[in-house]
Scaffold this motif. Structure first.
Motif, PDB file in Angstrom:
ATOM      1  N   GLU A 194       6.851  -7.803  -4.919  1.00 55.80           N
ATOM      2  CA  GLU A 194       7.307  -9.052  -5.509  1.00 55.80           C
ATOM      3  C   GLU A 194       6.108  -9.912  -5.871  1.00 55.80           C
ATOM      4  OE1 GLU A 194      10.078 -10.974  -2.923  1.00 55.80           O
ATOM      5  OE2 GLU A 194      11.785  -9.959  -3.855  1.00 55.80           O
ATOM      6  N   ALA A 195       6.195 -10.571  -7.020  1.00 57.63           N
ATOM      7  CA  ALA A 195       5.091 -11.410  -7.491  1.00 57.63           C
ATOM      8  C   ALA A 195       5.592 -12.827  -7.732  1.00 57.63           C
ATOM      9  CB  ALA A 195       4.497 -10.844  -8.773  1.00 57.63           C
ATOM     10  N   LEU A 196       4.774 -13.779  -7.373  1.00 57.55           N
ATOM     11  CA  LEU A 196       5.098 -15.177  -7.602  1.00 57.55           C
ATOM     12  C   LEU A 196       4.956 -15.507  -9.083  1.00 57.55           C
ATOM     13  CD1 LEU A 196       5.654 -18.044  -6.398  1.00 57.55           C
ATOM     14  CD2 LEU A 196       3.173 -18.294  -6.193  1.00 57.55           C
ATOM     15  N   VAL A 197       5.864 -16.307  -9.607  1.00 52.83           N
ATOM     16  CA  VAL A 197       5.805 -16.756 -10.997  1.00 52.83           C
ATOM     17  C   VAL A 197       5.163 -18.140 -11.028  1.00 52.83           C
ATOM     18  CG1 VAL A 197       7.106 -17.255 -13.100  1.00 52.83           C
ATOM     19  CG2 VAL A 197       7.896 -15.458 -11.531  1.00 52.83           C
ATOM     20  N   VAL A 198       4.033 -18.254 -11.737  1.00 49.53           N
ATOM     21  CA  VAL A 198       3.299 -19.526 -11.800  1.00 49.53           C
ATOM     22  C   VAL A 198       2.920 -19.823 -13.249  1.00 49.53           C
ATOM     23  CG1 VAL A 198       2.341 -19.256  -9.474  1.00 49.53           C
ATOM     24  CG2 VAL A 198       1.059 -18.403 -11.446  1.00 49.53           C
ATOM     25  N   PRO A 199       2.708 -21.106 -13.583  1.00 53.51           N
ATOM     26  CA  PRO A 199       2.242 -21.438 -14.937  1.00 53.51           C
ATOM     27  C   PRO A 199       0.730 -21.285 -15.037  1.00 53.51           C
ATOM     28  CG  PRO A 199       2.608 -23.442 -13.693  1.00 53.51           C
ATOM     29  CD  PRO A 199       3.017 -22.304 -12.788  1.00 53.51           C
ATOM     30  N   ALA A 200       0.241 -21.094 -16.248  1.00 51.09           N
ATOM     31  CA  ALA A 200      -1.200 -20.901 -16.466  1.00 51.09           C
ATOM     32  C   ALA A 200      -1.925 -22.250 -16.427  1.00 51.09           C
ATOM     33  CB  ALA A 200      -1.432 -20.218 -17.806  1.00 51.09           C
ATOM     34  N   LYS A 201      -1.982 -22.818 -15.240  1.00 50.41           N
ATOM     35  CA  LYS A 201      -2.657 -24.104 -15.040  1.00 50.41           C
ATOM     36  C   LYS A 201      -3.674 -23.972 -13.913  1.00 50.41           C
ATOM     37  CE  LYS A 201       1.279 -26.969 -16.487  1.00 50.41           C
ATOM     38  NZ  LYS A 201       2.206 -28.043 -16.073  1.00 50.41           N
ATOM     39  N   ALA A 258       0.842  -1.195   0.000  1.00 50.39           N
ATOM     40  CA  ALA A 258       0.000   0.000   0.000  1.00 50.39           C
ATOM     41  C   ALA A 258       0.879   1.248   0.000  1.00 50.39           C
ATOM     42  CB  ALA A 258      -0.915   0.004   1.208  1.00 50.39           C
ATOM     43  N   VAL A 259       0.604   2.146  -0.925  1.00 44.21           N
ATOM     44  CA  VAL A 259       1.308   3.424  -0.991  1.00 44.21           C
ATOM     45  C   VAL A 259       0.247   4.504  -1.142  1.00 44.21           C
ATOM     46  CG1 VAL A 259       2.945   4.853  -2.254  1.00 44.21           C
ATOM     47  CG2 VAL A 259       3.335   2.380  -2.065  1.00 44.21           C
ATOM     48  N   ASP A 260       0.219   5.414  -0.166  1.00 43.84           N
ATOM     49  CA  ASP A 260      -0.824   6.439  -0.128  1.00 43.84           C
ATOM     50  C   ASP A 260      -2.190   5.750  -0.172  1.00 43.84           C
ATOM     51  OD1 ASP A 260       1.160   8.366  -0.043  1.00 43.84           O
ATOM     52  OD2 ASP A 260       1.178   8.658  -2.218  1.00 43.84           O
ATOM     53  N   GLY A 261      -3.022   6.081  -1.138  1.00 46.88           N
ATOM     54  CA  GLY A 261      -4.337   5.463  -1.193  1.00 46.88           C
ATOM     55  C   GLY A 261      -4.426   4.274  -2.134  1.00 46.88           C
ATOM     56  N   VAL A 262      -3.272   3.824  -2.633  1.00 51.86           N
ATOM     57  CA  VAL A 262      -3.262   2.701  -3.577  1.00 51.86           C
ATOM     58  C   VAL A 262      -2.787   1.435  -2.874  1.00 51.86           C
ATOM     59  CG1 VAL A 262      -2.155   1.762  -5.654  1.00 51.86           C
ATOM     60  CG2 VAL A 262      -2.944   4.119  -5.617  1.00 51.86           C
ATOM     61  N   LYS A 263      -3.516   0.350  -3.108  1.00 46.56           N
ATOM     62  CA  LYS A 263      -3.145  -0.943  -2.543  1.00 46.56           C
ATOM     63  C   LYS A 263      -3.169  -1.985  -3.653  1.00 46.56           C
ATOM     64  CE  LYS A 263      -6.129  -2.999   0.130  1.00 46.56           C
ATOM     65  NZ  LYS A 263      -6.948  -3.318   1.327  1.00 46.56           N
ATOM     66  N   ILE A 264      -2.108  -2.804  -3.707  1.00 44.65           N
ATOM     67  CA  ILE A 264      -2.013  -3.851  -4.721  1.00 44.65           C
ATOM     68  C   ILE A 264      -1.874  -5.200  -4.027  1.00 44.65           C
ATOM     69  CG2 ILE A 264      -0.725  -4.727  -6.717  1.00 44.65           C
ATOM     70  CD1 ILE A 264       0.274  -1.901  -7.212  1.00 44.65           C
ATOM     71  N   GLN A 265      -2.664  -6.166  -4.460  1.00 46.59           N
ATOM     72  CA  GLN A 265      -2.580  -7.502  -3.879  1.00 46.59           C
ATOM     73  C   GLN A 265      -2.765  -8.561  -4.965  1.00 46.59           C
ATOM     74  OE1 GLN A 265      -6.025  -7.170  -1.203  1.00 46.59           O
ATOM     75  NE2 GLN A 265      -6.988  -8.849  -2.340  1.00 46.59           N
ATOM     76  N   ASN A 266      -2.423  -9.777  -4.602  1.00 46.27           N
ATOM     77  CA  ASN A 266      -2.546 -10.937  -5.498  1.00 46.27           C
ATOM     78  C   ASN A 266      -1.810 -10.752  -6.812  1.00 46.27           C
ATOM     79  OD1 ASN A 266      -4.184 -12.365  -3.700  1.00 46.27           O
ATOM     80  ND2 ASN A 266      -6.025 -11.370  -4.457  1.00 46.27           N
ATOM     81  N   ALA A 267      -0.657 -10.117  -6.770  1.00 43.96           N
ATOM     82  CA  ALA A 267       0.140  -9.936  -7.980  1.00 43.96           C
ATOM     83  C   ALA A 267       0.830 -11.244  -8.346  1.00 43.96           C
ATOM     84  CB  ALA A 267       1.176  -8.835  -7.773  1.00 43.96           C
ATOM     85  N   LEU A 268       0.718 -11.612  -9.613  1.00 45.69           N
ATOM     86  CA  LEU A 268       1.326 -12.832 -10.135  1.00 45.69           C
ATOM     87  C   LEU A 268       1.940 -12.560 -11.495  1.00 45.69           C
ATOM     88  CD1 LEU A 268      -1.631 -15.328  -9.495  1.00 45.69           C
ATOM     89  CD2 LEU A 268       0.522 -15.302  -8.227  1.00 45.69           C
ATOM     90  N   VAL A 269       2.972 -13.310 -11.808  1.00 49.97           N
ATOM     91  CA  VAL A 269       3.464 -13.388 -13.177  1.00 49.97           C
ATOM     92  C   VAL A 269       3.095 -14.782 -13.657  1.00 49.97           C
ATOM     93  CG1 VAL A 269       5.462 -13.368 -14.698  1.00 49.97           C
ATOM     94  CG2 VAL A 269       5.363 -11.788 -12.772  1.00 49.97           C
ATOM     95  N   ILE A 270       2.244 -14.854 -14.668  1.00 49.58           N
ATOM     96  CA  ILE A 270       1.727 -16.140 -15.130  1.00 49.58           C
ATOM     97  C   ILE A 270       2.325 -16.462 -16.496  1.00 49.58           C
ATOM     98  CG2 ILE A 270      -0.335 -17.521 -15.558  1.00 49.58           C
ATOM     99  CD1 ILE A 270      -1.930 -15.559 -13.897  1.00 49.58           C
ATOM    100  N   THR A 271       3.038 -17.573 -16.554  1.00 52.56           N
ATOM    101  CA  THR A 271       3.729 -17.964 -17.777  1.00 52.56           C
ATOM    102  C   THR A 271       2.883 -18.950 -18.586  1.00 52.56           C
ATOM    103  OG1 THR A 271       4.831 -19.844 -16.720  1.00 52.56           O
ATOM    104  CG2 THR A 271       5.922 -17.700 -16.570  1.00 52.56           C
ATOM    105  N   GLN A 272       3.444 -19.420 -19.687  1.00 48.88           N
ATOM    106  CA  GLN A 272       2.778 -20.423 -20.504  1.00 48.88           C
ATOM    107  C   GLN A 272       2.516 -21.691 -19.678  1.00 48.88           C
ATOM    108  OE1 GLN A 272       1.755 -20.382 -23.832  1.00 48.88           O
ATOM    109  NE2 GLN A 272       2.171 -18.194 -23.756  1.00 48.88           N
ATOM    110  N   PRO A 273       1.406 -22.402 -19.954  1.00 52.25           N
ATOM    111  CA  PRO A 273       1.117 -23.616 -19.195  1.00 52.25           C
ATOM    112  C   PRO A 273       2.172 -24.698 -19.374  1.00 52.25           C
ATOM    113  CG  PRO A 273      -0.375 -23.384 -21.063  1.00 52.25           C
ATOM    114  CD  PRO A 273       0.364 -22.105 -20.944  1.00 52.25           C
ATOM    115  N   LYS A 274       2.846 -24.695 -20.527  1.00 45.92           N
ATOM    116  CA  LYS A 274       3.929 -25.635 -20.782  1.00 45.92           C
ATOM    117  C   LYS A 274       5.211 -24.846 -21.009  1.00 45.92           C
ATOM    118  CE  LYS A 274       0.894 -29.034 -22.998  1.00 45.92           C
ATOM    119  NZ  LYS A 274       0.630 -29.806 -24.245  1.00 45.92           N
ATOM    120  N   ALA A 275       6.310 -25.411 -20.544  1.00 48.49           N
ATOM    121  CA  ALA A 275       7.582 -24.723 -20.693  1.00 48.49           C
ATOM    122  C   ALA A 275       7.883 -24.485 -22.167  1.00 48.49           C
ATOM    123  CB  ALA A 275       8.699 -25.549 -20.054  1.00 48.49           C
TER     124      ALA A 275
END
Length: 226
Positions: free
Chosen positions: A153-160, A44-61
């Motif tokens: 920081e955002a977790l990197v997960v596959p699109a599954k 949270a910065v001032d009146g802005v709050k960010i949650q559930n941030a993710l980097v979602i990659t291809q379902p297969k490598a």
């Protein structure tokens, strides 16, 4: 399993239900998203709050775009736009696209906006190979029109599984050529003859016409002489 992968697996499990809840919420002063308690780190910065941030990659490598998914809240009295998203330490380029009919990715005053998912704004990491390894955490910087930079920081997960609805479009795989699609002889082409036999000649039959014409001309000349 590395420390980052263990941490990532736990975080991925924790945010599944929160994402499912957010996907059904709307924006506005009395939106349900304002009452959702986050299961991941919230910045949270001032009146802005960010949650559930993710980097979602291809379902297969493999090669293909990735996306940034997140929910951004604005408790201020003025709307803000998300001007850019960057992934420090990488060469990634993130392309922001507003929801259909919108001119910009806007976080309304007293409301929220979701990045990723059907009919929502999107943030596509065009060179997805720069998005980080699955299970690791990637730093993200959201730049808003009034608040400025908001880092997290955002977790990197596959699109599954639960993440498939928020992930990138899967890159189509090349299809195998169909039998006879290439290399087949053209219709009407001459066929080779059997051993000891002449090959079919497309011009055969046409060569008799000039000979017949010559015979007819000779007969006509002989008759005229008598």
């Amino acid at each position: 399993m590395s420390r980052s992968l263990r941490r990532g697996a736990l975080a991925a499990t924790a945010i599944v239900f929160s994402i499912a809840s957010l996907s059904a919420c709307g924006a506005g002063n009395d939106a349900q998203t304002l009452g959702v308690k986050p299961d991941t780190d919230t910045v949270a910065v001032d009146g802005v709050k960010i949650q559930n941030a993710l980097v979602i990659t291809q379902p297969k490598a493999g090669e293909g775009p990735a996306v940034v998914s997140a929910t951004i809240f604005n408790s201020g009295r003025e709307e803000q736009t998300i001007d850019s998203i960057t992934l420090p330490g990488t060469k990634a380029t993130v392309k922001l696209t507003p929801a259909t009919g919108a001119d910009a990715v806007t976080v309304p005053a007293g409301g929220s906006v979701i990045l990723g998912g059907k009919d929502n704004a999107s943030a596509v990491v065009e060179n997805g190979s720069e998005a980080g390894r699955v299970g690791d955490f990637q730093e993200i910087v959201f730049k808003l029109s009034e608040t400025g930079d908001v880092k997290m920081e955002a977790l990197v997960v596959p699109a599954k599984s639960y993440f498939s609805e928020f992930g990138p479009t899967e890159v189509p795989q090349p299809t195998a050529p169909q039998p006879g699609a290439s290399g087949s002889p053209a219709t009407g082409a001459s066929k080779p003859g059997k051993p000891g036999e002449p090959a079919d000649d497309p011009a055969k039959g046409a060569s008799t016409a000039p000979s017949d014409a010559a015979s007819a001309s000779s007969s006509a000349s002989h008759g005229a002489g008598h």
